[in-house]
Design a protein around this motif. Sequence first.
Motif, mmCIF file in Angstrom:
data_model
loop_
_atom_site.group_PDB
_atom_site.id
_atom_site.type_symbol
_atom_site.label_atom_id
_atom_site.label_comp_id
_atom_site.label_asym_id
_atom_site.label_seq_id
_atom_site.Cartn_x
_atom_site.Cartn_y
_atom_site.Cartn_z
ATOM 1 N N ASP A 1 35.993 47.971 15.570
ATOM 2 C CA ASP A 1 34.281 47.610 16.380
ATOM 3 C C ASP A 1 34.028 46.987 16.993
ATOM 4 N N SER B 1 32.483 46.399 6.009
ATOM 5 C CA SER B 1 31.811 47.029 6.797
ATOM 6 C C SER B 1 32.857 48.301 6.657
ATOM 7 N N HIS C 1 30.214 52.348 1.535
ATOM 8 C CA HIS C 1 29.205 51.823 0.553
ATOM 9 C C HIS C 1 28.112 52.233 1.168
ATOM 10 N N GLU D 1 23.332 48.772 3.614
ATOM 11 C CA GLU D 1 24.097 48.634 4.555
ATOM 12 C C GLU D 1 23.946 46.687 3.997
ATOM 13 N N ASP E 1 23.684 43.043 5.588
ATOM 14 C CA ASP E 1 23.795 42.067 6.279
ATOM 15 C C ASP E 1 24.061 40.175 6.010
ATOM 16 N N GLU F 1 17.550 54.619 2.468
ATOM 17 C CA GLU F 1 18.434 53.740 3.583
ATOM 18 C C GLU F 1 18.485 52.108 2.968
ATOM 19 N N GLU G 1 19.518 48.759 2.542
ATOM 20 C CA GLU G 1 19.845 47.271 3.137
ATOM 21 C C GLU G 1 19.763 45.848 1.762
ATOM 22 N N TYR H 1 20.465 41.645 1.906
ATOM 23 C CA TYR H 1 20.752 41.234 3.426
ATOM 24 C C TYR H 1 20.185 39.377 2.709
#
Length: 177
Positions: A17, A70, A74, A77, A79, A116, A118, A120
Amino acid sequence: MGKNWSTVELLRHVRHDYLNQIQLIKGNLALNHCDRIEQIIDDIIVKAKNDAHLCNLNMPQVAEQLLTFSYESHFFELDYEIVGDVCTMMCLDQSLYDFQSYLFQRIDQQENQQWENELYLFYQCTNGTLYVQYEFEGERNIQDIDQYFTQNASPLRIIHYEVTNNGFELKLEAKCD
């Protein structure tokens, strides 16, 4: 906890990373994109501060789950942001870890993995109460997340749940006694 990470495995992922981030800075430096370099550095600082705040919640299973997310495969994503007071929430570690494991698994099991997706997460500690907000955007098939709480005893309490056209919002509240 999830996967039993060895120190070498973790360091390999962390090194990867950081090398990616350094390469981004170096590439933008070569292109003389100073604004982009500043943004990349700011993003690194924000991520490091969030990781530190996460660890300060004293929820080792949840911290490991999010810090190593990460490093596994998966279909969405993730965050997260930690705001509010510094507080110790060790008593909620297992409950929150169990729910998030369930939630992550449900999202990963979606039929249409081409979206996509995501998720949060916002953790806020205020006056000894932990608020956790989940905002999911993507495959809208996940409509019964609230049923987890009717089927499992948990100190986490739903204070808001809404299914939207392209996801859901869920806000939980919990206190350590």
